[in-house]
Design a protein around this motif. Structure first.
Motif, mmCIF file in Angstrom:
data_model
loop_
_atom_site.group_PDB
_atom_site.id
_atom_site.type_symbol
_atom_site.label_atom_id
_atom_site.label_comp_id
_atom_site.label_asym_id
_atom_site.label_seq_id
_atom_site.Cartn_x
_atom_site.Cartn_y
_atom_site.Cartn_z
ATOM 1 N N GLU A 1 -14.763 17.681 -57.069
ATOM 2 C CA GLU A 1 -15.081 18.111 -55.710
ATOM 3 C C GLU A 1 -13.818 18.358 -54.880
ATOM 4 O O GLU A 1 -13.829 19.206 -53.978
ATOM 5 N N GLU A 2 -12.742 17.650 -55.185
ATOM 6 C CA GLU A 2 -11.506 17.823 -54.416
ATOM 7 C C GLU A 2 -10.955 19.236 -54.560
ATOM 8 O O GLU A 2 -10.563 19.868 -53.580
ATOM 9 N N SER A 3 -10.923 19.750 -55.801
ATOM 10 C CA SER A 3 -10.434 21.124 -56.006
ATOM 11 C C SER A 3 -11.385 22.126 -55.390
ATOM 12 O O SER A 3 -10.952 23.136 -54.808
ATOM 13 N N LEU A 4 -12.682 21.862 -55.500
ATOM 14 C CA LEU A 4 -13.670 22.787 -54.948
ATOM 15 C C LEU A 4 -13.468 22.972 -53.446
ATOM 16 O O LEU A 4 -13.441 24.106 -52.948
ATOM 17 N N PHE A 5 -13.315 21.879 -52.711
ATOM 18 C CA PHE A 5 -13.208 21.943 -51.256
ATOM 19 C C PHE A 5 -11.767 21.910 -50.748
ATOM 20 O O PHE A 5 -11.542 21.971 -49.539
ATOM 21 N N ASP A 6 -10.798 21.787 -51.680
ATOM 22 C CA ASP A 6 -9.394 21.707 -51.317
ATOM 23 C C ASP A 6 -9.151 20.554 -50.331
ATOM 24 O O ASP A 6 -8.595 20.714 -49.243
ATOM 25 N N ILE A 7 -9.597 19.365 -50.739
ATOM 26 C CA ILE A 7 -9.433 18.167 -49.925
ATOM 27 C C ILE A 7 -8.893 17.038 -50.802
ATOM 28 O O ILE A 7 -8.973 17.096 -52.032
ATOM 29 N N ASP A 8 -8.363 16.021 -50.157
ATOM 30 C CA ASP A 8 -7.840 14.852 -50.863
ATOM 31 C C ASP A 8 -8.766 13.670 -50.595
ATOM 32 O O ASP A 8 -8.904 13.225 -49.455
ATOM 33 N N LEU A 9 -9.413 13.156 -51.631
ATOM 34 C CA LEU A 9 -10.328 12.024 -51.504
ATOM 35 C C LEU A 9 -9.766 10.750 -52.126
ATOM 36 O O LEU A 9 -10.478 9.766 -52.277
ATOM 37 N N SER A 10 -8.493 10.765 -52.470
ATOM 38 C CA SER A 10 -7.933 9.632 -53.200
ATOM 39 C C SER A 10 -7.897 8.375 -52.331
ATOM 40 O O SER A 10 -7.457 8.382 -51.188
ATOM 41 N N MET A 11 -8.405 7.284 -52.896
ATOM 42 C CA MET A 11 -8.357 5.957 -52.291
ATOM 43 C C MET A 11 -8.128 4.961 -53.409
ATOM 44 O O MET A 11 -8.547 5.184 -54.552
ATOM 45 N N SER A 12 -7.482 3.863 -53.104
ATOM 46 C CA SER A 12 -7.330 2.808 -54.107
ATOM 47 C C SER A 12 -8.658 2.063 -54.237
ATOM 48 O O SER A 12 -9.539 2.155 -53.370
ATOM 49 N N LYS A 13 -8.783 1.305 -55.313
ATOM 50 C CA LYS A 13 -9.997 0.512 -55.496
ATOM 51 C C LYS A 13 -10.177 -0.470 -54.344
ATOM 52 O O LYS A 13 -11.297 -0.664 -53.834
ATOM 53 N N ALA A 14 -9.089 -1.083 -53.913
ATOM 54 C CA ALA A 14 -9.156 -2.019 -52.791
ATOM 55 C C ALA A 14 -9.595 -1.315 -51.508
ATOM 56 O O ALA A 14 -10.413 -1.843 -50.741
ATOM 57 N N GLU A 15 -9.076 -0.120 -51.267
ATOM 58 C CA GLU A 15 -9.468 0.623 -50.065
ATOM 59 C C GLU A 15 -10.943 0.991 -50.098
ATOM 60 O O GLU A 15 -11.632 0.928 -49.077
ATOM 61 N N ARG A 16 -11.441 1.376 -51.284
ATOM 62 C CA ARG A 16 -12.862 1.714 -51.367
ATOM 63 C C ARG A 16 -13.740 0.505 -51.052
ATOM 64 O O ARG A 16 -14.802 0.644 -50.425
ATOM 65 N N LEU A 17 -13.322 -0.687 -51.483
ATOM 66 C CA LEU A 17 -14.081 -1.895 -51.169
ATOM 67 C C LEU A 17 -13.975 -2.245 -49.682
ATOM 68 O O LEU A 17 -14.982 -2.547 -49.028
#
Length: 450
Positions: A343-359
């Motif tokens: 989805e990141e390439s499709l929308f040209d966005i950055d969704l990266s988060m660490s596992k800790a950040e997602r929690l």
């Protein structure tokens, strides 16, 4: 600060629209996404990814079960690990334990758990966060490993043929809606009794009548559970067996016989508030009052995986909890892989988060429990894992899924292993008194996905 100064202006929108329309790809992608949806438009197999259902360690566990339209994945997964042992020991191919039986007692015990928490917090207003948390969902289908152990410790288990599925166990929404309505109504009365300085004896007497009604509701919906039974079966060699006068607890002791105290929960929660090599419990989380406590030992991901590998090498499957809907395609191909969708390439966005950040930021938590039945080791390191689900045989390869090691690192939160497969230091850490976390901590999430 004038909030109006931060509102979106027409000039901003015009600028965004110009930038959008200046991109040659925008209209092509717009047509693709509007017609096919985000997932289909971003789907693609990674080059070189190995999705073949071939593993260097592969336990033979038989046909998968089907929880249907209920949130009993945690229960199915736990009973599946037990039936794997039972099936091997007594030569019973595709044998199933009764998930309906443990479901009945879980519902019954969760009512008492809810009532006791309501009584304890009756001096707080309904706007209090803990009271609001209790009332938001008085009970549901979800659970964790320790909660299933609490049920088995108290009530035992039975074969599926002795206490089969019902309409309401397979499709639990109708029961849950009515049951939660009753529990909330009972909460009104219990809180009023406490705040009127009613005696403890009178409050418990009224609660007992409420539990009698709960027992009736559950028995009508799931069938009244057996206290004794006879069991007949033929093993894989077609030898006839008959066991008379069994109780659910004697059946468990004879045919499973595990000391559940030896099977402990290991989590991977790399957040600042949960240092590794320490244990944690969650306030208000459980089902059986006076029963087994939910307790987690937090390990780094390498040690977390190694414990699971140790158990698989010994020939035993592994209960685990994960966030099954994250960057995966579990329903058809049965793939848990970070590269299934882009989805990141499709929308040209950055969704990266660490596992800790997602929690920490509520982007991810455990939603589903399954069973690890194999792993592919290359030079001693895991590359992919074999997963037994409980969604029937139409998912993946006859109900089995492939989980890449990268996906496991990011979205797997819990495994259950026999303490013998931990190091001595880890066993010592697991034995310590746990730190109590708040009720809404992500490690208190209940596996519930159907």
């Amino acid at each position: 600060m004038n909030k109006l100064s931060n509102s979106i202006s027409k000039e901003q929108i015009d600028r965004y629209a110009k930038h959008y329309n200046d991109q040659n790809k925008s209209k092509v992608l717009e047509r693709a996404v509007t017609k096919n949806g985000i997932l289909a438009a971003s789907e693609g197999l990674r080059g070189g990814a190995d999705y073949s259902p071939v593993f260097s360690i592969d336990l033979k566990t038989g046909a998968v079960a089907n929880q249907k339209q209920s949130g009993r994945c945690w229960m199915f997964a736990a009973l599946n690990t037990m039936r794997h042992h039972l099936s091997d020991e007594f030569k019973l191919k595709d044998f199933e334990l009764s998930q309906n039986y443990t479901f009945f007692w879980d519902k019954f015990e969760k009512a008492n758990w809810f009532y006791e928490n309501i009584i304890t917090t009756a001096d707080k207003p309904t706007s209090d966060r803990k009271v609001s948390w209790l009332l938001n969902e008085p009970q549901g289908d979800g659970g964790q490993w320790d909660m299933l152990c609490a049920i088995i410790d108290k009530y035992g288990i039975v074969p599926e043929s002795v206490y089969p599925e019902t309409y309401n166990s397979n499709k639990s929404n109708e029961f849950n809606t009515l049951f939660n309505e009753k529990l909330r109504k009972d909460a009104v009365e219990l809180r009023e009794l406490v705040n009127a300085k009613t005696s403890e004896e009178q409050i418990q007497s009224r609660k007992e009548k409420m539990l009698e009604e709960v027992y009736r509701m559950a028995s009508y919906s799931f069938g009244e559970p057996p206290t004794t039974f006879d069991w007949e079966y033929r093993d894989d060699d077609q030898n006839y067996h008959r066991e008379a006068g069994l109780t659910p607890k004697s059946f468990y002791e004879k045919f499973v016989g595990w000391d559940l105290e030896n099977y402990v929960s290991i989590i991977n929660a790399p957040t600042d508030d949960k240092p590794f090599n320490h244990t944690y419990t969650i306030e208000m989380l459980g089902n059986v009052v006076g029963g087994r406590q939910v307790k987690h030992l937090n390990l780094n991901m390498h040690d977390f995986k190694q414990a699971a590998i140790n158990q698989l090498k010994a020939g035993h499957s592994v209960w685990f909890g994960c966030d099954v809907g994250q960057h995966s395609e579990p329903r058809k191909r049965g793939l848990l892989d970070l590269g299934v969708y882009d989805e990141e390439s499709l929308f040209d966005i950055d969704l990266s988060m660490s596992k800790a950040e997602r929690l920490d930021y509520s982007e991810s938590l455990m939603t589903h429990a399954m069973v690890i039945t194999g792993v592919d080791l290359v030079d001693g390191e895991p590359k992919k894992w074999k997963v037994e689900n409980s969604w029937g045989e139409k998912v993946g390869t006859k109900g089995y899924m492939v989980m890449t090691d990268e996906w496991m690192s990011e979205y797997c939160y819990q495994v259950v292993v026999d303490k013998q497969f931990l190091t001595e230091d880890q066993r010592k850490a697991q034995a310590e008194e746990p730190t109590k976390l708040l009720p809404w901590d992500p490690m208190g999430a209940l596996a519930y996905k159907d």
